[in-house]
Design a protein around this motif. Structure first.
Motif, short mmCIF file in Angstrom:
data_model
loop_
_atom_site.label_atom_id
_atom_site.label_comp_id
_atom_site.label_asym_id
_atom_site.label_seq_id
_atom_site.Cartn_x
_atom_site.Cartn_y
_atom_site.Cartn_z
N ASP A 1 0.81 -1.22 0.00
CA ASP A 1 0.00 0.00 0.00
C ASP A 1 0.85 1.27 0.00
O ASP A 1 0.50 2.25 -0.67
N ASP A 2 1.93 1.28 0.74
CA ASP A 2 2.74 2.50 0.84
C ASP A 2 3.64 2.72 -0.37
O ASP A 2 4.30 3.76 -0.48
N LEU A 3 3.64 1.75 -1.30
CA LEU A 3 4.47 1.88 -2.50
C LEU A 3 3.65 1.92 -3.78
O LEU A 3 4.20 2.20 -4.85
N ARG A 4 2.36 1.65 -3.68
CA ARG A 4 1.53 1.60 -4.88
C ARG A 4 1.35 3.00 -5.45
O ARG A 4 1.16 3.97 -4.73
N GLY A 5 1.40 3.09 -6.78
CA GLY A 5 1.25 4.38 -7.45
C GLY A 5 2.46 4.70 -8.32
O GLY A 5 3.34 3.85 -8.52
N PRO A 6 2.51 5.89 -8.85
CA PRO A 6 3.63 6.25 -9.75
C PRO A 6 4.97 6.18 -9.03
O PRO A 6 5.08 6.51 -7.83
N LEU A 7 5.97 5.74 -9.75
CA LEU A 7 7.34 5.79 -9.23
C LEU A 7 7.89 7.17 -9.55
O LEU A 7 8.30 7.45 -10.68
N ASP A 8 7.83 8.04 -8.58
CA ASP A 8 8.21 9.43 -8.84
C ASP A 8 8.89 10.04 -7.62
O ASP A 8 8.96 9.44 -6.54
N GLY A 9 9.40 11.24 -7.82
CA GLY A 9 10.01 12.02 -6.75
C GLY A 9 9.85 13.49 -7.05
O GLY A 9 9.85 13.89 -8.22
N ALA A 10 9.68 14.29 -6.02
CA ALA A 10 9.51 15.73 -6.22
C ALA A 10 10.29 16.48 -5.15
O ALA A 10 10.39 16.03 -4.00
N CYS A 11 10.84 17.61 -5.55
CA CYS A 11 11.57 18.45 -4.61
C CYS A 11 11.27 19.91 -4.91
O CYS A 11 11.38 20.34 -6.06
N ASP A 12 10.86 20.62 -3.91
CA ASP A 12 10.57 22.06 -3.99
C ASP A 12 11.45 22.73 -2.95
O ASP A 12 11.27 22.51 -1.75
N GLU A 13 12.42 23.49 -3.40
CA GLU A 13 13.41 24.00 -2.46
C GLU A 13 13.73 25.46 -2.74
O GLU A 13 13.71 25.92 -3.88
N THR A 14 14.03 26.17 -1.67
CA THR A 14 14.47 27.55 -1.75
C THR A 14 15.95 27.62 -1.36
O THR A 14 16.30 27.27 -0.23
N VAL A 15 16.78 28.06 -2.29
CA VAL A 15 18.23 28.13 -2.07
C VAL A 15 18.65 29.58 -2.19
O VAL A 15 18.67 30.14 -3.29
N SER A 16 18.98 30.18 -1.08
CA SER A 16 19.34 31.60 -1.09
C SER A 16 20.84 31.84 -1.16
O SER A 16 21.28 32.97 -1.33
N THR A 17 21.63 30.78 -1.00
CA THR A 17 23.09 30.95 -1.02
C THR A 17 23.57 31.16 -2.45
O THR A 17 23.29 30.33 -3.33
N PRO A 18 24.28 32.24 -2.74
CA PRO A 18 24.74 32.50 -4.11
C PRO A 18 25.97 31.67 -4.47
O PRO A 18 26.56 30.99 -3.63
N SER A 19 26.32 31.75 -5.73
CA SER A 19 27.56 31.16 -6.21
C SER A 19 28.37 32.25 -6.89
O SER A 19 27.84 33.32 -7.20
N PHE A 20 29.65 31.98 -7.14
CA PHE A 20 30.53 33.04 -7.62
C PHE A 20 31.36 32.58 -8.83
O PHE A 20 32.51 32.17 -8.68
N PRO A 21 30.80 32.66 -10.04
CA PRO A 21 31.61 32.41 -11.24
C PRO A 21 32.65 33.53 -11.42
O PRO A 21 32.39 34.67 -11.04
N TYR A 22 33.78 33.20 -11.99
CA TYR A 22 34.81 34.21 -12.19
C TYR A 22 35.68 33.83 -13.38
O TYR A 22 35.64 32.68 -13.86
N GLY A 23 36.46 34.76 -13.87
CA GLY A 23 37.32 34.45 -14.99
C GLY A 23 38.11 35.66 -15.47
O GLY A 23 38.17 36.70 -14.81
N CYS A 24 38.70 35.51 -16.64
CA CYS A 24 39.58 36.53 -17.20
C CYS A 24 39.50 36.48 -18.72
O CYS A 24 39.36 35.41 -19.30
N ALA A 25 39.59 37.65 -19.35
CA ALA A 25 39.57 37.74 -20.81
C ALA A 25 40.66 38.67 -21.30
O ALA A 25 40.97 39.68 -20.65
N VAL A 26 41.25 38.34 -22.43
CA VAL A 26 42.26 39.18 -23.09
C VAL A 26 41.80 39.43 -24.51
O VAL A 26 41.47 38.50 -25.24
N CYS A 27 41.78 40.70 -24.90
CA CYS A 27 41.33 41.09 -26.23
C CYS A 27 42.46 41.85 -26.93
O CYS A 27 43.14 42.67 -26.31
N GLU A 28 42.67 41.56 -28.20
CA GLU A 28 43.64 42.29 -29.02
C GLU A 28 42.91 42.92 -30.20
O GLU A 28 42.10 42.26 -30.86
N VAL A 29 43.21 44.17 -30.46
CA VAL A 29 42.53 44.89 -31.54
C VAL A 29 43.55 45.60 -32.42
O VAL A 29 44.69 45.83 -32.03
#
Length: 371
Positions: free
Chosen positions: A185-213
């Protein structure tokens, strides 16, 4: 406080510009053609946040399909490929068995959209937790089917196996078993999963570029000769897609730096550059091939180590391009240029600098003569 962003081994992420001798040679060669060559560098670090809430609902269908309903919406970033890659990794299916469903308000309950490098960073987290729920529920169903203890099972390659035996059952077989009337009974039904989450922690991409003209001082025309960049996006799920986004971002940044300009009538406020007949856009024939590299230092702000890679191409491109132009024109006395750096503005800056130098020399000569 920023998360750790030290590359393994302490490697320097700055693209290697031409050595001084090579750079000087390139400048001399350009001058022989009547051009002025310059090089510019720009570093960046971004804070990737965006709408913090995201939801994913994953369902394993007995007919051999996995539906992924998610709120974030693709706008050309290749979600159908990269999101599916993660599901393949977690659930052991094939890429063509994954169907991504987004933008359907009848199916999507919550979604934060696509902006600020959040799609994979937040979408990946909720998909991972939904997939974990499927594996956990699937293990209990498999244990029932195989008449074994859940602790004796292992899941890999899309199959639940009893350790040390050849007894196994596939993920889609388990999904079909969940629909049987004799299923627990506790397993009958669709085989599925759901997650609703609030993530307030930011991330920090970074890098460098060189241009010649190279700049033509007679016409003010700027040619981008070379462009090289390195971007740390954290874990890159699909490096080819990341490279594509970087290339597109570079073009967007160079377009803003060199050509794109909204012009309005001073009296009426009417937009004068309302079509592509008046609004200059960057084209492939105006730009060189780019050299781009990806650095993958995992972020510590989310369990998948993702930083985000959708904006890194654009962010440093403006500064790198304008710095390169000013460097090229420095021998002519130009110290500053406003964007977009159109041929008209370049030509005017050169003439203004020349007039300023002439006036300065005239004043100096007059002073010496009077003394």
């Amino acid at each position: 406080m920023l998360q750790s962003s030290t590359p393994e081994g302490g490697a320097n992420l700055t693209p290697t510009p031409p050595q001084r001798s090579e750079g000087s040679g390139a400048r001399r060669e350009a001058r022989a053609r009547g051009r002025h060559r310059g090089i510019g560098l720009a570093n960046y670090i971004e804070i990737a946040t965006g709408a913090p809430r995201e939801r994913a609902h994953i369902t394993v269908r007995p007919e051999g399909r996995i539906d992924v309903v998610i709120g974030t919406l693709a706008a050309g970033q290749g979600h159908e490929t990269s999101f599916a890659q993660l599901v393949v990794e977690w659930l052991g299916c094939t890429l063509d068995q994954v169907r991504l469903i987004s933008g359907d308000t009848d199916r999507v309950a919550v979604g934060g959209g696509s902006h600020s490098g959040r799609s994979m960073r937040l979408g990946g987290v909720v998909m991972a937790k939904a997939a974990d729920q499927i594996v956990e529920k699937g293990a209990r169903l498999a244990a029932w089917r195989l008449e074994s203890a859940v602790a004796d099972l292992e899941f890999s390659g899309g199959r639940f196996r009893v350790r040390g035996t050849d007894r196994a059952v596939g993920l889609f077989e388990v999904a079909a078993a969940a629909g049987r009337p004799d299923a627990p009974d506790d397993l009958r039904g669709p085989l599925d999963g759901a997650c609703d989450e609030t993530v307030s922690t930011p991330s920090f991409p970074y890098g460098c570029a060189v241009c010649e003209v190279e700049v033509d001082p007679e016409t003010g025309v700027v040619e981008v000769a070379r462009y090289t960049s390195v971007d740390d996006v954290g874990r890159a799920i699909n490096p080819m897609i990341v490279d594509g986004q970087t290339h597109g971002g570079i073009v967007q940044g160079l377009g803003q730096a060199l050509w794109e300009h909204c012009r309005y009538d001073a009296e009426s406020g009417q937009l004068l550059s309302a079509t592509f007949m008046e609004y200059a856009m960057p084209r492939a024939d105006l730009l060189p091939s780019f050299t781009t590299e990806i650095s993958e230092v995992p972020s510590t702000s989310n369990p998948l180590g993702l930083r985000g890679g959708g904006e890194g191409g654009t962010t440093p491109a403006l500064g790198a391009a304008v710095n390169a132009i000013v460097d090229a024109l420095a021998p002519l006395g130009v110290e500053h240029l406003e964007m977009p750096v159109t041929p008209e503005r370049v030509w005017d800056a050169i003439r203004t600098a020349q007039l300023g130098r002439a006036a300065s020399q005239s004043c100096s000569g007059g002073t010496r003569a009077s003394t």
